[in-house]
Design a protein around this motif. Structure first.
Motif, short mmCIF file in Angstrom:
data_model
loop_
_atom_site.label_atom_id
_atom_site.label_comp_id
_atom_site.label_asym_id
_atom_site.label_seq_id
_atom_site.Cartn_x
_atom_site.Cartn_y
_atom_site.Cartn_z
N PHE A 115 11.30 -0.37 -22.76
CA PHE A 115 11.03 -0.70 -21.37
C PHE A 115 12.33 -0.60 -20.58
O PHE A 115 13.09 -1.56 -20.51
CB PHE A 115 10.44 -2.11 -21.25
N PRO A 116 12.62 0.58 -20.00
CA PRO A 116 13.84 0.72 -19.22
C PRO A 116 13.88 -0.28 -18.06
O PRO A 116 12.87 -0.54 -17.41
CB PRO A 116 13.75 2.16 -18.69
N GLY B 149 18.82 5.96 -13.45
CA GLY B 149 17.99 7.16 -13.30
C GLY B 149 16.53 6.86 -13.03
O GLY B 149 16.07 5.72 -13.14
N ASN B 150 15.80 7.92 -12.71
CA ASN B 150 14.34 7.79 -12.57
C ASN B 150 13.71 7.98 -13.95
O ASN B 150 14.41 8.25 -14.93
CB ASN B 150 13.79 8.77 -11.52
N ASP B 151 12.39 7.84 -14.03
CA ASP B 151 11.70 7.90 -15.32
C ASP B 151 11.94 9.22 -16.05
O ASP B 151 12.12 9.22 -17.27
CB ASP B 151 10.21 7.64 -15.14
N ASP B 152 11.97 10.32 -15.33
CA ASP B 152 12.23 11.62 -15.97
C ASP B 152 13.65 11.71 -16.51
O ASP B 152 13.88 12.19 -17.62
CB ASP B 152 11.98 12.78 -15.00
N PHE C 1 17.31 11.78 -21.06
CA PHE C 1 18.51 11.23 -21.67
C PHE C 1 18.22 10.73 -23.09
O PHE C 1 18.96 11.01 -24.03
CB PHE C 1 19.05 10.07 -20.81
N CYS C 2 17.14 9.98 -23.24
CA CYS C 2 16.79 9.40 -24.55
C CYS C 2 16.46 10.48 -25.58
O CYS C 2 16.86 10.38 -26.74
CB CYS C 2 15.62 8.43 -24.41
N THR D 169 7.56 3.14 -17.69
CA THR D 169 8.27 3.36 -16.44
C THR D 169 9.31 2.25 -16.32
O THR D 169 9.23 1.23 -17.03
CB THR D 169 7.31 3.29 -15.24
N LYS D 170 10.26 2.40 -15.44
CA LYS D 170 11.28 1.37 -15.25
C LYS D 170 10.63 0.10 -14.73
O LYS D 170 9.77 0.16 -13.84
CB LYS D 170 12.35 1.88 -14.27
#
Length: 158
Positions: free
Chosen positions: A61-62, A72-75, A80-81, A93-94
């Motif tokens: 859960f970002p 960052g945004n969800d994309d 990144f991950c 989602t964040k």
């Protein structure tokens, strides 16, 4: 409320309920891409790969509530991950884990597994919650607990 009744939105935009994880051991982690604990993604992915076929599920859960370490945004986060840590477990989602916009799932997790001295507030990124196959929140782990350190607890629940 049962943990399985909670709805979350994955970073793909898909909305799910945790009902689909009934019967699995579930590790729930608030994450961040620019944190000193970010390398824990490697350990989380290793646990996931080792035990997903035995019934372990992990959801990241970002959250950007600690030192703006998830900007960052969800994309961006998903990319990144995947690129840096090969993450294949789902990410939401964040979200917020504290305050007036806290994801209801996190309110329940904090109530069922308070932190040190009964504190409910999440103190930092990579706080982990372990949920058994019946949906009981078994334990809360501090950000300093490495994924490998909790492997024995996961095995005991599988």
């Amino acid at each position: 409320m049962s943990i399985y009744e909670h709805a979350i939105t994955l970073n793909t935009g898909e909305e799910i309920t945790l009902e689909q994880y009934k019967g699995n051991v579930l590790l729930i982690v608030n994450t961040a891409s620019k944190c000193g604990f970010t390398p824990q993604y490697d350990g989380l992915e290793a646990l996931y790969k080792s035990y997903k076929d035995k019934g372990l599920a992990i959801i990241g859960f970002p959250c950007d509530q600690f030192g703006h370490q998830e900007p960052g945004n969800d994309d961006d986060i998903a990319q990144f991950c995947a690129m840096n840590f090969g993450v294949t477990f789902p990410l939401s989602t964040k979200i917020d884990v504290n305050g007036p916009n806290t994801l209801p799932l996190y309110d329940e997790l904090k109530n069922k597994a308070p932190g040190l001295l009964g504190s409910k507030r999440i103190k930092w990124n990579f706080t982990k919650f372990l949920v058994d196959t019946s949906g009981n929140v078994v334990k809360r782990y501090a950000p300093t607990a490495k994924p490998g350190d909790i492997e024995k607890d996961i095995i005991a629940l599988l």
